[in-house]
Design a protein around this motif. Structure first.
Motif, short mmCIF file in Angstrom:
data_model
loop_
_atom_site.label_atom_id
_atom_site.label_comp_id
_atom_site.label_asym_id
_atom_site.label_seq_id
_atom_site.Cartn_x
_atom_site.Cartn_y
_atom_site.Cartn_z
N VAL A 25 48.70 -45.82 -134.99
CA VAL A 25 49.90 -45.64 -135.80
C VAL A 25 49.56 -45.71 -137.29
N ALA A 26 48.53 -46.46 -137.64
CA ALA A 26 48.12 -46.59 -139.04
C ALA A 26 47.66 -45.26 -139.63
N TYR A 27 47.23 -44.33 -138.78
CA TYR A 27 46.73 -43.04 -139.26
C TYR A 27 47.82 -41.99 -139.44
N ILE A 28 49.00 -42.24 -138.91
CA ILE A 28 50.06 -41.22 -138.92
C ILE A 28 50.36 -40.71 -140.33
N ARG A 29 50.38 -41.57 -141.30
CA ARG A 29 50.71 -41.13 -142.67
C ARG A 29 49.69 -40.16 -143.25
N HIS A 30 48.49 -40.11 -142.66
CA HIS A 30 47.45 -39.20 -143.12
C HIS A 30 47.48 -37.85 -142.42
N GLY A 31 48.22 -37.77 -141.30
CA GLY A 31 48.28 -36.54 -140.51
C GLY A 31 49.53 -35.74 -140.81
N GLN A 32 49.93 -34.90 -139.86
CA GLN A 32 51.04 -33.98 -140.05
C GLN A 32 52.37 -34.65 -140.34
N ILE A 33 52.62 -35.82 -139.82
CA ILE A 33 53.89 -36.49 -140.11
C ILE A 33 53.95 -36.90 -141.57
N GLY A 34 52.89 -37.46 -142.08
CA GLY A 34 52.86 -37.91 -143.47
C GLY A 34 52.50 -36.82 -144.47
N ARG A 35 51.73 -35.83 -144.01
CA ARG A 35 51.25 -34.77 -144.91
C ARG A 35 51.38 -33.41 -144.21
N PRO A 36 52.61 -32.94 -144.02
CA PRO A 36 52.82 -31.71 -143.26
C PRO A 36 52.33 -30.44 -143.95
N THR A 37 51.96 -30.53 -145.22
CA THR A 37 51.46 -29.34 -145.92
C THR A 37 49.94 -29.21 -145.86
N VAL A 38 49.29 -30.12 -145.14
CA VAL A 38 47.85 -30.02 -144.89
C VAL A 38 47.69 -29.45 -143.47
N PRO A 39 46.94 -28.36 -143.31
CA PRO A 39 46.82 -27.72 -142.00
C PRO A 39 46.40 -28.69 -140.88
N LEU A 40 47.02 -28.52 -139.74
CA LEU A 40 46.74 -29.33 -138.56
C LEU A 40 45.26 -29.35 -138.22
N ASP A 41 44.58 -28.23 -138.38
CA ASP A 41 43.18 -28.13 -137.97
C ASP A 41 42.18 -28.49 -139.07
#
Length: 188
Positions: A25-41
């Protein structure tokens, strides 16, 4: 294989194996939930770890076997499919009766209210909207130009204090590029 999918699914596996720990859960803010304008891949930083939540959404929609099925498509041994990450996800979703653009649009929309979408979503911070608009009188218009890169999302909120019609006009790239737009309307 694509490093992003290896790390995202490894972090997703932590959720399967050690559910009460919730280290992921600590990583969520770095992924699509926290940074949706950074490509998923994207591979780099901590985003690929935060994108485990994409595979969480897949497994909640299609069962935990979905991730194994994707990994089977990634298999590069002789005679195996040997697909790359997004190609494997696309072929899995097609076999499941949907498309990546449709699934991704629903994934991105669900990230605005994770507590309603994910079994442990109350632990996640929701995706922030890019901008909020308020309509205070009839006939009011708003215009937004929103470019997005592949496998990214931008969300806007339109709130009205008056009843009436809402009209969306969307100009986007050709459908063969796989764009998706999702409008969700909540009535009081």
């Amino acid at each position: 294989e694509d490093a992003w999918i290896m790390e995202a699914t490894a972090t997703w596996m932590e959720e399967r194996y050690a559910d009460p720990v919730n280290d992921n859960v600590a990583y969520i803010r770095h992924g699509q939930i926290g940074r949706p304008t950074v490509p998923l891949d994207t591979f780099g930083g901590l985003g690929h770890y935060g994108n485990w939540v994409f595979f969480e959404r897949l497994s909640q929609s299609y069962g935990v076997g979905a991730v194994r099925s994707i990994w089977s498509r990634l298999d590069a041994t002789t005679g195996a499919p040997d697909q790359y990450g997004i190609q494997a996800i696309k072929s899995f979703l097609t076999a499941s009766g949907t498309t990546l653009p449709k699934f991704y649009a629903n994934f991105a929309a669900g990230n605005l209210a994770p507590a309603k979408v994910y079994s442990e979503g109350s632990l996640y911070t929701a995706t922030k909207t890019v901008k909020n608009f308020k309509f205070k009188r009839k006939g009011q218009t708003k215009s937004v130009k929103a470019g997005v890169r592949h496998l990214t999302a931008k969300s806007y909120r339109f709130k009205s204090k008056v009843s009436g019609k809402i009209k969306f006009t969307i100009k986007g790239p050709k459908s063969k590029t796989g764009p998706a737009v999702l409008a969700t309307i909540y009535k009081k």
